[in-house]
Design a protein around this motif. Structure first.
Motif, PDB file in Angstrom:
ATOM      1  N   LEU A 138       0.846  -1.194   0.000  1.00 50.69           N
ATOM      2  CA  LEU A 138       0.000   0.000   0.000  1.00 50.69           C
ATOM      3  C   LEU A 138       0.882   1.244   0.000  1.00 50.69           C
ATOM      4  N   SER A 139       0.366   2.338  -0.588  1.00 51.41           N
ATOM      5  CA  SER A 139       1.095   3.600  -0.484  1.00 51.41           C
ATOM      6  C   SER A 139       0.112   4.751  -0.647  1.00 51.41           C
ATOM      7  N   GLY A 140       0.588   5.946  -0.377  1.00 48.16           N
ATOM      8  CA  GLY A 140      -0.230   7.148  -0.556  1.00 48.16           C
ATOM      9  C   GLY A 140      -1.496   7.119   0.282  1.00 48.16           C
ATOM     10  N   THR A 141      -2.615   7.486  -0.330  1.00 48.03           N
ATOM     11  CA  THR A 141      -3.861   7.609   0.429  1.00 48.03           C
ATOM     12  C   THR A 141      -4.365   6.248   0.911  1.00 48.03           C
ATOM     13  N   ALA A 142      -4.108   5.203   0.116  1.00 42.19           N
ATOM     14  CA  ALA A 142      -4.542   3.867   0.534  1.00 42.19           C
ATOM     15  C   ALA A 142      -3.877   3.483   1.846  1.00 42.19           C
ATOM     16  N   LEU A 143      -2.594   3.822   1.966  1.00 42.66           N
ATOM     17  CA  LEU A 143      -1.846   3.521   3.184  1.00 42.66           C
ATOM     18  C   LEU A 143      -2.377   4.338   4.356  1.00 42.66           C
ATOM     19  N   LYS A 144      -2.611   5.618   4.102  1.00 44.06           N
ATOM     20  CA  LYS A 144      -3.119   6.485   5.167  1.00 44.06           C
ATOM     21  C   LYS A 144      -4.479   5.982   5.649  1.00 44.06           C
ATOM     22  N   HIS A 145      -5.272   5.561   4.687  1.00 45.34           N
ATOM     23  CA  HIS A 145      -6.597   5.047   4.999  1.00 45.34           C
ATOM     24  C   HIS A 145      -6.494   3.808   5.886  1.00 45.34           C
ATOM     25  N   ARG A 146      -5.534   2.933   5.547  1.00 45.82           N
ATOM     26  CA  ARG A 146      -5.338   1.689   6.304  1.00 45.82           C
ATOM     27  C   ARG A 146      -4.878   2.012   7.739  1.00 45.82           C
ATOM     28  N   VAL A 147      -3.962   2.984   7.866  1.00 46.83           N
ATOM     29  CA  VAL A 147      -3.466   3.354   9.206  1.00 46.83           C
ATOM     30  C   VAL A 147      -4.615   3.912  10.050  1.00 46.83           C
ATOM     31  N   ASP A 148      -5.439   4.759   9.434  1.00 43.73           N
ATOM     32  CA  ASP A 148      -6.597   5.307  10.151  1.00 43.73           C
ATOM     33  C   ASP A 148      -7.509   4.187  10.632  1.00 43.73           C
ATOM     34  N   GLU A 149      -7.709   3.225   9.750  1.00 42.48           N
ATOM     35  CA  GLU A 149      -8.576   2.077  10.066  1.00 42.48           C
ATOM     36  C   GLU A 149      -8.013   1.313  11.268  1.00 42.48           C
ATOM     37  N   LEU A 150      -6.681   1.107  11.254  1.00 38.81           N
ATOM     38  CA  LEU A 150      -6.048   0.361  12.348  1.00 38.81           C
ATOM     39  C   LEU A 150      -6.130   1.130  13.662  1.00 38.81           C
TER      40      LEU A 150
END
Lengths: 354, 550
Positions: B390-402
């Motif tokens: 993952l990178s960029g917004t997808a990564l940020k989205h995943r971190v927020d989810e976690l």
């Protein structure tokens, strides 16, 4: 009693009274004991000694004022987080930063600052200072002030590149040794021991007599001499980081050595390494100056503080201060760098709790 | 001897400030404390409640970076300590007030024999001659039931066990027959079985010499055994104080009640899913560290999908080594580890990225498990980036989810560094990092033992919720049987590198037990103030030391 002596004591007593009135115990004790000592000095040494004390105090006060102003200047221009740290810096550290800053300006803008050329003969040998030559002339009649300015570029530049080379070699080897461990660690450690077992000055002299006194040879020889020290420190610092659980977590994630070093280990070992950089820089600087003094460093007519001391050394027996100027330039920079390093070590060691 | 019950220590309106690097902030906000001769007072509270600071203040001592605010009064036997000179205060310490620290191993000087350190204070204060002091030391060692009391003092600190060293330290505190001893978490670092002997020894000797004591701990069950009165502290303020019986039976304040209720968390036990291989199967594993000492001996157990297996045992029993074998940090000398029926390569270096992803770890010390110089977003984001690309917004989205998953507000924590977080929050970040890899199996190595009870309960509940949502299997390494009781489905008991007993939790907590399981179970302190007395009677006081050395 001369007017100067009266003014001298009046100033001291007024200052101590003010300090006492505002309940500043430290300054009061300093000022008043200085007054008492001055009585003795005045009786023994006369007005001349008092004048010396006053000059000394004025220089100190001037340096303190400059340091204070420079610190406030840095606090204002630095980003907020760094500015907060700088606010806690002692005056010695900001004095050091100021001196380094000045040397940096001199080195970068040398051709524009220096009034005369680096190797331009403009007067008779050892001519005294006048309006044209701020610090007089050297043994060939070149302007001392211009050569000091150019010397900043050559000597400091050389020492800086040698230190950076030593750090590049030592730090990379140390980080790899700490991360890999095992036989690689052992091999690098013993290899560093071998280099350290050779007397450094003799090694440098040997290299320079074999390959000739070129700038590149000096840089490489000095880098090889100092790299093992950097290696040892880096390996020890990184060794403490490598045993942490977050390194284990990263290893179990399958991260490569490059990521481990760059993202996990290096950020946790920068503080002691930066402090060590300053310290090593002083040693390298002194070694390079020493080589120049022996005639194996930077070759004439290029201006270099170490060789300038040697070339003008004969003049010291006539009671002239000319050879002391480049020596003073070396001493001032070394002290300044150490002041800054002291502060950095203090910050990274956690001694600031008290 | 008629026992004197006069007031020994009288602390009034104690206020202590701590320096944060910029300003002085209050740590202790006006605490009163009155202690009579021979009385034992328990100070309890979470970390940061100011227990240890009060303990130090009772000696008239303020640690570096703290100061006792003017107007506080600390009166020891008629002497005001706040106005006394440093010399006067120093004369009290060691002779009339003694201190027993949490880690005896760190408090003894490893370069001197135990008895030489013991006799230092009596010789310094010229109370006894060297010979008399040594004889007295041996007498104290005997009273504290140390083995071989005539000889043990002539060993160096590293030559005796942790529990023995803690007792030797108590003996040392007794050397000048002080009026007051401050015990600062003296058994927190010990195993449950060792803890008992130290508790019994401390209680006896305090009783014999009519010594007053302040007993600092965060473990309620321990304080119930030791103290006559209990004072509960929260953030530098007193919550309530009462005699031990009253406090246990009838706590007044909500905070105290919540402390009491922590251990009630318990979830229903799950059954093994049928018809599929276990997620992790440890089969006949032997392991040894370099040097050849065998630390694991024929260890076998299975962990099934969605279940929690607790591995319990004392320190040195091989619990953590088993975890190292499973993760591949320590390849076994024989035997193998299967993942869903497929054998895993012995060393993590030979495992594929996917195999590494499936097994994650959560560590005991969140302080050392999270890189202090890396932002939370990268700590959590890196596994997602590394395994899923993952990178960029997808990564940020995943971190927020976690971050949402571990109940931390993403916008607040995204850019922060670990040192800015509390212990519980750090542990949550450690959990999020493990989850970021989307594993099926997580090893939890003593994840709650460094945390306060309320925080620990929160972590356990979080782990439980995540397990049911994400169908995770846990291997739960712990020495705390209360944790086992609340979260485990199956239990594996280990001793000296061997599995001595294993089975579903309900069966394990029901007799008959293996003798070692029995010893472990009976050593867990209970909230009953008479528990220690009853237990000692049951076991027979004399063989308690032997029982613990099994």
């Amino acid at each position: 009693m001369s007017q100067f002596v009266i003014l001298y004591f009046a100033a001291l007593i007024v200052a101590s009274c003010l300090a006492a009135y505002y309940k500043k115990q430290g300054p009061f004790m300093t000022l008043f004991s200085l007054t008492l000592i001055s009585f003795v000095l005045g009786i023994v040494g006369g007005a001349g000694t008092l004048r010396l004390v006053a000059t000394f105090a004025a220089v100190l006060a001037f340096a303190a004022g400059v340091s204070y102003a420079f610190r406030e200047f840095l606090v204002v221009i630095a980003p907020t987080k760094l500015g907060k740290e700088l606010k806690t810096a002692p005056l010695t550290a900001s004095f050091g930063m100021f001196v380094i800053f000045t040397y940096g300006i001199a080195a970068i803008f040398a051709p524009w600052i220096a009034p005369h050329g680096e190797s331009e003969v403009i007067a008779s040998a050892f001519a005294p200072a006048d309006e044209n030559m701020l610090l007089g002339a050297d043994q060939l009649g070149r302007d001392m002030f211009s050569r000091i300015i150019y010397g900043a570029r050559n000597s400091v530049g050389l020492a800086l590149s040698a230190t950076i080379a030593a750090f590049a070699i030592g730090a990379i080897a140390g980080l790899l040794a700490a991360t890999k461990g095992g036989w690689f660690d052992q091999f690098m450690g013993r290899f560093a021991d071998v280099i350290m077992s050779i007397p450094s000055l003799i090694f440098a002299l040997l290299m320079l007599s074999i390959f000739g006194p070129h700038v590149y040879v000096i840089i490489i020889a000095v880098a090889i001499i100092y790299a093992p020290r950097v290696f040892r420190l880096t390996r020890a610092v990184a060794g403490n980081v490598v045993v942490m659980d977050y390194i284990e977590a990263a290893k179990l994630r399958g991260e490569g050595t490059g990521y481990l070093i760059r993202r996990e280990i290096l950020p946790n070992s920068t503080a002691p390494l930066i402090a060590e950089f300053g310290l090593e820089f002083c040693f390298v600087f002194l070694l390079v100056a020493g080589l120049s003094f022996l005639g194996l460093g930077i070759q004439p007519p290029t201006a270099d503080w170490g060789s300038m001391v040697r070339e003008n050394a004969t003049l010291i027996s006539f009671g002239d201060y000319t050879p002391l100027i480049p020596a003073g330039a070396i001493a001032l920079l070394t002290v300044a760098v150490n002041f800054v390093v002291d502060w950095m070590l203090f910050r990274s060691s956690g001694l600031k709790e008290q | 001897m008629a026992q004197d019950k006069s007031v020994l220590l009288d602390i009034k309106d104690l206020r202590i400030d701590g320096y944060t690097g910029e300003e002085w902030v209050p740590i202790i906000k006006g605490v009163d404390l009155r202690l009579h001769r021979g009385e034992v007072m328990g100070l309890i509270g979470e970390s940061g409640a100011g227990k240890s600071t009060i303990g130090a203040a009772a000696m008239g001592y303020a640690r570096d970076g703290t100061r006792i605010v003017e107007g506080s009064s600390i009166e020891f036997d008629g002497m005001e300590l706040t106005t006394a000179t440093e010399g006067e205060r120093r004369a009290l310490r060691g002779s009339r007030i003694a201190y027993v620290a949490q880690s005896a191993a760190a408090s003894f000087n490893p370069a001197h024999k135990i008895i030489d350190q013991h006799t230092e204070a009596p010789l310094h204060y010229r109370i006894q001659s060297r010979v008399a002091a040594q004889e007295d030391a041996m007498d104290l060692y005997q009273r504290l039931r140390l083995p071989d009391p005539d000889q043990i003092g002539f060993r160096y600190p590293h030559q005796v066990s942790g529990g023995q060293l803690q007792r030797a330290m108590t003996a040392m505190a007794m050397a000048c027959r002080p009026d007051l001893i401050i015990f600062d978490e003296p058994t927190t670092a010990l195993d449950v079985t060792t803890q008992i002997e130290v508790l019994a020894a401390i209680r006896d000797i305090v009783d014999q010499f009519n010594t007053a004591a302040i007993y600092i701990t965060h473990d309620l069950a321990v304080v119930a055994q030791m103290a006559d009165t209990i004072k509960v502290l929260l953030k530098g303020e007193e919550v309530e104080q009462a005699s031990t019986e009253d406090m246990l039976e009838n706590p007044q304040e909500d905070y105290t009640k919540s402390l009491w209720a922590v251990r009630s968390f318990k979830r229903t036990q799950k059954r093994r899913p049928t018809g599929e291989p276990p997620v992790i199967s440890v089969q006949n594993v032997d392991a040894a560290y370099t040097g050849g000492i065998k630390v694991l001996d024929d260890v076998s157990f299975d962990i099934h999908r969605g279940m929690t297996v607790a591995v319990v045992g004392e320190s040195g029993s091989g619990k953590s080594t088993t975890a190292r074998v499973i993760t591949g940090l320590l390849p076994p000398t024989s035997g193998q580890v299967l993942f869903r029926g497929e054998p895993l390569p012995p060393s993590y270096l030979n495992r594929s990225k996917d195999q590494l992803r499936q097994t994650q770890m959560i560590y005991q010390m969140a302080d050392t498990a999270l890189n202090p110089k890396v932002r939370i977003s990268e700590i959590i984001g890196r596994p997602a980036q590394f395994y899923s690309g993952l990178s960029g917004t997808a990564l940020k989205h995943r971190v927020d989810e976690l971050l949402d998953l571990i109940e931390l507000e993403p916008s607040q924590y995204y850019d922060r560094y670990p040192p800015e977080l509390s212990g519980g929050q750090k542990q949550r970040i450690g959990i999020a990092r493990a989850l970021a890899a989307e594993p099926t199996f997580i090893i939890c190595d003593e994840v709650t033992s460094a945390l306060d009870q309320l925080v620990a309960e929160g972590i356990l509940k979080l782990l439980d919720r995540l397990q049911s949502e994400l169908d995770l299997a846990y291997m739960f390494i712990t020495h705390d049987l209360a944790t086992v009781r609340s979260i485990a489905d199956e239990v594996v008991v280990m001793q000296n590198g061997k599995v001595v007993e294993q089975g579903p939790k309900d069966e394990m907590f029901k007799p008959p037990h293996h003798p070692y399981t029995d010893l472990l179970l009976s050593s867990v302190p209970e909230m009953d103030p008479n528990w220690l007395t009853d237990l000692l009677e049951e076991r027979g006081v004399d063989n308690i030391g032997e029982a613990a050395d099994v």
